[in-house]
Design a protein around this motif. Structure first.
Motif, PDB file in Angstrom:
ATOM      1  N   HIS A 114      -4.737  -7.080  -2.721  1.00  0.00           N
ATOM      2  CA  HIS A 114      -3.642  -7.057  -1.746  1.00  0.00           C
ATOM      3  C   HIS A 114      -3.539  -5.647  -1.187  1.00  0.00           C
ATOM      4  CE1 HIS A 114      -0.600  -6.138  -5.263  1.00  0.00           C
ATOM      5  NE2 HIS A 114      -1.148  -5.033  -4.831  1.00  0.00           N
ATOM      6  N   HIS A 127      -7.904  -5.181  -9.168  1.00  0.00           N
ATOM      7  CA  HIS A 127      -8.346  -4.668 -10.465  1.00  0.00           C
ATOM      8  C   HIS A 127      -9.042  -5.788 -11.229  1.00  0.00           C
ATOM      9  CE1 HIS A 127      -5.419  -1.754  -9.226  1.00  0.00           C
ATOM     10  NE2 HIS A 127      -4.400  -2.553  -9.473  1.00  0.00           N
ATOM     11  N   HIS A 152      -0.407  -2.861   0.627  1.00  0.00           N
ATOM     12  CA  HIS A 152       1.004  -2.628   0.953  1.00  0.00           C
ATOM     13  C   HIS A 152       1.171  -1.227   1.497  1.00  0.00           C
ATOM     14  CE1 HIS A 152       0.610  -0.949  -3.073  1.00  0.00           C
ATOM     15  NE2 HIS A 152       0.436  -2.155  -3.592  1.00  0.00           N
TER      16      HIS A 152
END
Ligand code: 1HN
Length: 370
Positions: free
Chosen positions: A102, A145, A104
């Motif tokens: 993801h 990760h 951000h």
């Protein structure tokens, strides 16, 4: 003017959502900062216990994406924030697990506590994570990760989430796939930029964020040991800030990161500054005196020093170094013209110790000089 006229004035103000400054007294302009967050210490025994049980009981779900347990400062009303600007957490990744990709706008750093065979991929660059490595995550860079090992990988997360949300500036996007593609050779950014004083001749400087995504422990430790032979700070003993090697600036706009060694029996002088910090004890045993309260710590513990709190550090052992990693909001304060720092002049820079940290009581920091 009659009392009833005045009363009506205040009623009208309230109705119109207006507030007279002269009724606020000093609450919005205190003579010195009055932090809501308090100095606090989390013991590794407890951090490890809840993180490892979470690892057993909780799966990583899309949405949350991470098995991270946040330090919640007891002064901040239950918010999952360590200080008004900094998020700090222990993250647990089981062997062979994936924490999905993801991105951000929150800026992030990670400091590896334990594990071999865990890795992070940041914007296509995959790095294996070892104890003491520091990994950065600039805003809007994809990251995921994973682990090739049987054992868990454990790290400390530092993010500017509280500040980002206060500023109403958070964006978050899941990646279409579980993991992003790896676009460079393994450890590519370390191999290309890891010797910070040299850079590929055909490339421009990386001005905004460091070009290197992982600061390996081996180089960090060597730098600490070298510095200890040459110089030290009266307030922090042997302390280094991780920098963007191309500019010398902090690794993030909002977070600076330090590695620090207190030599055997070192005891620093007290000072205070308008920046807050979260420390992770990497090695050793010692104490930090914060506004007169002694916080005893040992390997694995984490603690918060709020803004404008007087603090001094000591290594309790005569024959062993203590090493701490820490995150600070100093770049924010400096950029906004709000950074102020002063030594404590009293009794040779040492505070009078008036108590020991007691995790059953929340004590508001005394913001006056002790
Ligand atoms: C995040 O992306 C990580 O990537 C860790 O490891 C903690 C806390 C809040 C939001 C995003 C990570 C986070 C996070």
């Amino acid at each position: 003017m009659s009392d009833s006229e005045l009363a009506r004035l205040y009623d009208d103000m309230a109705r119109e959502h207006l507030t007279p400054l002269w009724k606020l007294e000093s609450s919005i302009l205190p003579p010195v900062p009055c932090p809501k967050s308090v100095a606090w210490l989390w013991k590794w025994k407890e951090l490890f216990d809840v993180a490892s049980r979470s690892g057993r009981l909780v799966t990583i779900e899309r949405g949350g994406d991470r098995r991270a347990v946040a330090l919640s400062n007891p002064g901040l009303g239950g918010a999952p924030y360590a200080t008004p600007t900094l998020w700090a957490a222990v993250q647990w990744l089981n062997g062979h697990e994936v924490a999905p990709a993801h991105r951000h706008t929150a800026q992030a750093v990670r400091f590896i506590i334990d594990g071999r065979g865990g890795y992070s991929t940041v914007q296509g660059d995959k790095v294996y994570l070892g104890r003491g490595d520091m990994v950065i995550n600039p805003p809007w860079y994809w990251h995921d990760h994973g682990s090739d090992a049987d054992e868990p990988t454990i790290w400390m997360d530092g993010l500017d989430i509280p500040l980002n949300n206060y500023l109403d500036a958070n964006f978050f996007e899941p990646h279409a796939g579980e993991q992003q593609a790896v676009t460079q050779v393994l450890d590519g950014s370390v191999m290309k930029y890891g010797v910070g004083q040299l850079r590929p001749a055909w490339e421009p400087r990386s001005d905004r964020y460091p070009p290197i995504f992982a600061y390996k422990w081996e180089l960090t430790e060597r730098a600490l040991l070298n510095l200890s032979r040459v110089d030290s700070s009266p307030f922090d003993d042997v302390a280094l800030e991780y920098t963007n090697p191309h500019t010398g600036r902090s690794v993030m706009d909002t977070i600076s990161c330090w590695i620090q060694m207190l030599r055997p029996a070192a005891h620093t002088q007290a000072h205070r500054h308008t920046s807050s910090a979260v420390y992770y004890v990497f090695e050793g045993r010692g104490a930090t005196v914060i506004d007169g309260i002694r916080f005893d710590w040992e390997q694995g513990d984490m603690f918060v020093v709020p803004s404008w709190a007087a603090h001094e550090h000591l290594n309790a052992l005569n024959d062993q170094r203590a090493v701490m990693f820490s995150i600070h909001d100093t770049p924010v304060m400096a950029a906004l013209g709000k950074y102020r720092e002063e030594p404590l002049p009293s009794s040779g820079g040492r505070q009078k110790v008036t108590g020991r940290f007691d995790s059953t009581r929340v004590q508001r920091a005394n913001s006056e000089a002790p």
